[in-house]
Design an enzyme around this catalytic site. Sequence first.
Site, PDB file in Angstrom:
ATOM      1  N   ASN A   9      67.048 -21.978 116.958  1.00 37.60           N
ATOM      2  CA  ASN A   9      66.967 -21.417 118.374  1.00 37.60           C
ATOM      3  C   ASN A   9      66.080 -22.758 118.962  1.00 37.60           C
ATOM      4  O   ASN A   9      64.935 -23.095 118.882  1.00 37.60           O
ATOM      5  CB  ASN A   9      65.778 -20.217 117.906  1.00 37.60           C
ATOM      6  CG  ASN A   9      65.190 -20.062 119.072  1.00 37.60           C
ATOM      7  OD1 ASN A   9      65.800 -20.153 120.502  1.00 37.60           O
ATOM      8  ND2 ASN A   9      63.962 -18.571 119.394  1.00 37.60           N
ATOM      9  N   TRP A  10      66.808 -23.606 119.526  1.00 39.45           N
ATOM     10  CA  TRP A  10      67.087 -24.730 120.342  1.00 39.45           C
ATOM     11  C   TRP A  10      65.337 -24.151 121.645  1.00 39.45           C
ATOM     12  O   TRP A  10      64.776 -25.234 122.204  1.00 39.45           O
ATOM     13  CB  TRP A  10      68.079 -25.401 120.967  1.00 39.45           C
ATOM     14  CG  TRP A  10      69.156 -25.871 120.129  1.00 39.45           C
ATOM     15  CD1 TRP A  10      68.459 -25.659 119.043  1.00 39.45           C
ATOM     16  CD2 TRP A  10      69.798 -26.116 120.210  1.00 39.45           C
ATOM     17  NE1 TRP A  10      69.805 -26.191 118.054  1.00 39.45           N
ATOM     18  CE2 TRP A  10      70.474 -27.055 119.127  1.00 39.45           C
ATOM     19  CE3 TRP A  10      70.526 -27.431 121.205  1.00 39.45           C
ATOM     20  CZ2 TRP A  10      71.857 -27.405 118.885  1.00 39.45           C
ATOM     21  CZ3 TRP A  10      72.003 -27.491 121.794  1.00 39.45           C
ATOM     22  CH2 TRP A  10      72.050 -28.404 119.819  1.00 39.45           C
ATOM     23  N   LYS A  11      65.142 -23.406 121.767  1.00 40.70           N
ATOM     24  CA  LYS A  11      64.403 -22.833 122.848  1.00 40.70           C
ATOM     25  C   LYS A  11      64.902 -23.812 124.227  1.00 40.70           C
ATOM     26  O   LYS A  11      66.363 -23.818 124.709  1.00 40.70           O
ATOM     27  CB  LYS A  11      62.794 -23.472 122.907  1.00 40.70           C
ATOM     28  CG  LYS A  11      62.653 -22.363 121.107  1.00 40.70           C
ATOM     29  CD  LYS A  11      61.579 -22.257 120.728  1.00 40.70           C
ATOM     30  CE  LYS A  11      61.533 -21.198 119.512  1.00 40.70           C
ATOM     31  NZ  LYS A  11      59.841 -20.702 119.498  1.00 40.70           N
ATOM     32  N   HIS A  95      63.114 -12.052 121.579  1.00 42.17           N
ATOM     33  CA  HIS A  95      62.216 -12.769 121.344  1.00 42.17           C
ATOM     34  C   HIS A  95      61.203 -13.212 121.712  1.00 42.17           C
ATOM     35  O   HIS A  95      60.109 -12.140 122.790  1.00 42.17           O
ATOM     36  CB  HIS A  95      62.954 -14.651 121.290  1.00 42.17           C
ATOM     37  CG  HIS A  95      62.095 -15.258 120.609  1.00 42.17           C
ATOM     38  ND1 HIS A  95      61.041 -15.649 121.037  1.00 42.17           N
ATOM     39  CD2 HIS A  95      62.070 -16.049 119.746  1.00 42.17           C
ATOM     40  CE1 HIS A  95      60.818 -16.704 120.451  1.00 42.17           C
ATOM     41  NE2 HIS A  95      61.154 -16.765 119.120  1.00 42.17           N
ATOM     42  N   GLU A  97      58.544 -14.573 122.347  1.00 46.98           N
ATOM     43  CA  GLU A  97      57.821 -15.214 123.994  1.00 46.98           C
ATOM     44  C   GLU A  97      59.075 -14.096 125.260  1.00 46.98           C
ATOM     45  O   GLU A  97      57.987 -14.820 126.227  1.00 46.98           O
ATOM     46  CB  GLU A  97      59.187 -16.737 123.383  1.00 46.98           C
ATOM     47  CG  GLU A  97      58.224 -17.645 122.788  1.00 46.98           C
ATOM     48  CD  GLU A  97      58.776 -18.889 122.354  1.00 46.98           C
ATOM     49  OE1 GLU A  97      59.663 -19.244 122.829  1.00 46.98           O
ATOM     50  OE2 GLU A  97      58.444 -19.532 120.812  1.00 46.98           O
ATOM     51  N   GLU A 167      60.683 -12.163 112.915  1.00 44.62           N
ATOM     52  CA  GLU A 167      59.106 -12.933 113.386  1.00 44.62           C
ATOM     53  C   GLU A 167      57.545 -12.882 113.354  1.00 44.62           C
ATOM     54  O   GLU A 167      57.654 -12.403 114.566  1.00 44.62           O
ATOM     55  CB  GLU A 167      60.037 -13.418 114.783  1.00 44.62           C
ATOM     56  CG  GLU A 167      61.124 -14.395 113.987  1.00 44.62           C
ATOM     57  CD  GLU A 167      61.602 -15.644 115.524  1.00 44.62           C
ATOM     58  OE1 GLU A 167      61.991 -16.225 114.413  1.00 44.62           O
ATOM     59  OE2 GLU A 167      61.845 -15.050 116.247  1.00 44.62           O
ATOM     60  N   GLY A 173      55.580 -21.054 115.660  1.00 50.35           N
ATOM     61  CA  GLY A 173      55.677 -23.010 116.512  1.00 50.35           C
ATOM     62  C   GLY A 173      53.950 -23.001 115.755  1.00 50.35           C
ATOM     63  O   GLY A 173      53.117 -24.040 116.633  1.00 50.35           O
ATOM     64  N   SER A 212      57.949 -21.081 111.417  1.00 51.17           N
ATOM     65  CA  SER A 212      57.546 -21.833 110.673  1.00 51.17           C
ATOM     66  C   SER A 212      58.602 -21.987 109.877  1.00 51.17           C
ATOM     67  O   SER A 212      58.021 -22.951 109.028  1.00 51.17           O
ATOM     68  CB  SER A 212      55.350 -21.797 110.450  1.00 51.17           C
ATOM     69  OG  SER A 212      55.836 -22.059 111.885  1.00 51.17           O
ATOM     70  N   GLY A 234      61.225 -25.213 116.452  1.00 51.57           N
ATOM     71  CA  GLY A 234      61.262 -26.783 115.998  1.00 51.57           C
ATOM     72  C   GLY A 234      61.888 -27.464 115.064  1.00 51.57           C
ATOM     73  O   GLY A 234      62.157 -27.862 115.870  1.00 51.57           O
TER      74      GLY A 234
HETATM   75  P1  PGA Z   1      59.439 -21.848 115.153  1.00 54.32           P
HETATM   76  O1  PGA Z   1      59.776 -20.735 115.618  1.00 54.32           O
HETATM   77  O2  PGA Z   1      60.595 -22.177 113.641  1.00 54.32           O
HETATM   78  O3  PGA Z   1      58.795 -23.457 115.786  1.00 54.32           O
HETATM   79  O4  PGA Z   1      58.317 -21.849 114.261  1.00 54.32           O
HETATM   80  C1  PGA Z   1      61.038 -19.703 115.294  1.00 54.32           C
HETATM   81  C2  PGA Z   1      61.023 -18.984 116.364  1.00 54.32           C
HETATM   82  O5  PGA Z   1      61.062 -18.908 117.731  1.00 54.32           O
HETATM   83  O6  PGA Z   1      62.338 -18.563 116.306  1.00 54.32           O
END
Ligand code: PGA
Length: 255
Positions: A9-11, A95, A97, A167, A173, A212, A234
Amino acid sequence: MRTPLIVGNWKMHGLRAEARALAAAVCAGVQGLGGREVAVAPPFTALTTVREVLLDSPVALAAQNMHWEERGAFTGEVSPLMLQEVGCRFVILGHSERRQYFGESDAMVKQKVHAALAHDLVPIVCVGETLNEREAGQTLEVVSGQVRRALLELDPPAIRRVVVAYEPVWAIGTGRVATPQQAQEVHGWIRKLLRETVGEVAAEVRILYGGSVKPDNIDELMKEPDIDGALVGGASLDAQAFVRIARFLPANDLE
Ligand code: PGA
């Protein structure tokens, strides 16, 4: 029975030149890797660029979000037809976010899941508790509510195509990964919940862990019986790290 799935997931990262280079490095790194599926989710503006790189590779294209309508007066939104047109196979939905910063509710996630399935897109439905909820002992209640409200009206043939991503919000993150046991507890519980409502087809639903995930913790996570892959944020921006995650061990099919 469940093919492991690793999704990057490149966000909100990846101008097109960067996206092209990252996708090319991922394709090269996973070449010949059997027994698992790999996908990357670039931002919308880089989907067609990345698609060109992924053609003739086993790496699939995913989107990070989607509206549920096919078209209409929804300024700023992207529809399932649009994702289909650019060759997406997966779409990440709900997600944390999106829930936290953009007000996405379980009811919206549910509509998106139905729309994705109706358009041959595989929804990756994200669920997870916050730190406060975990510390208050509410993890299973919160996660089960999210799963129920998003998924449990689907019939067994539809559920079978869904991917769930657990998640924990406190692990996203932050560098603070859930232990394999903490993750397995919730994954096992999600599968039990699915089994109770849709029956044996629950055994076919892939449940990914996210939060993470790194090269140095993926192997331990993947040993757990109900962890069927990872949603990687990340570390997916570093081709070498993401490729190592996709090449998790143990596996008897590595080159
Ligand atoms: P992260 O993000 O690996 O940076 O913790 C995971 C995600 O939000 O899908």
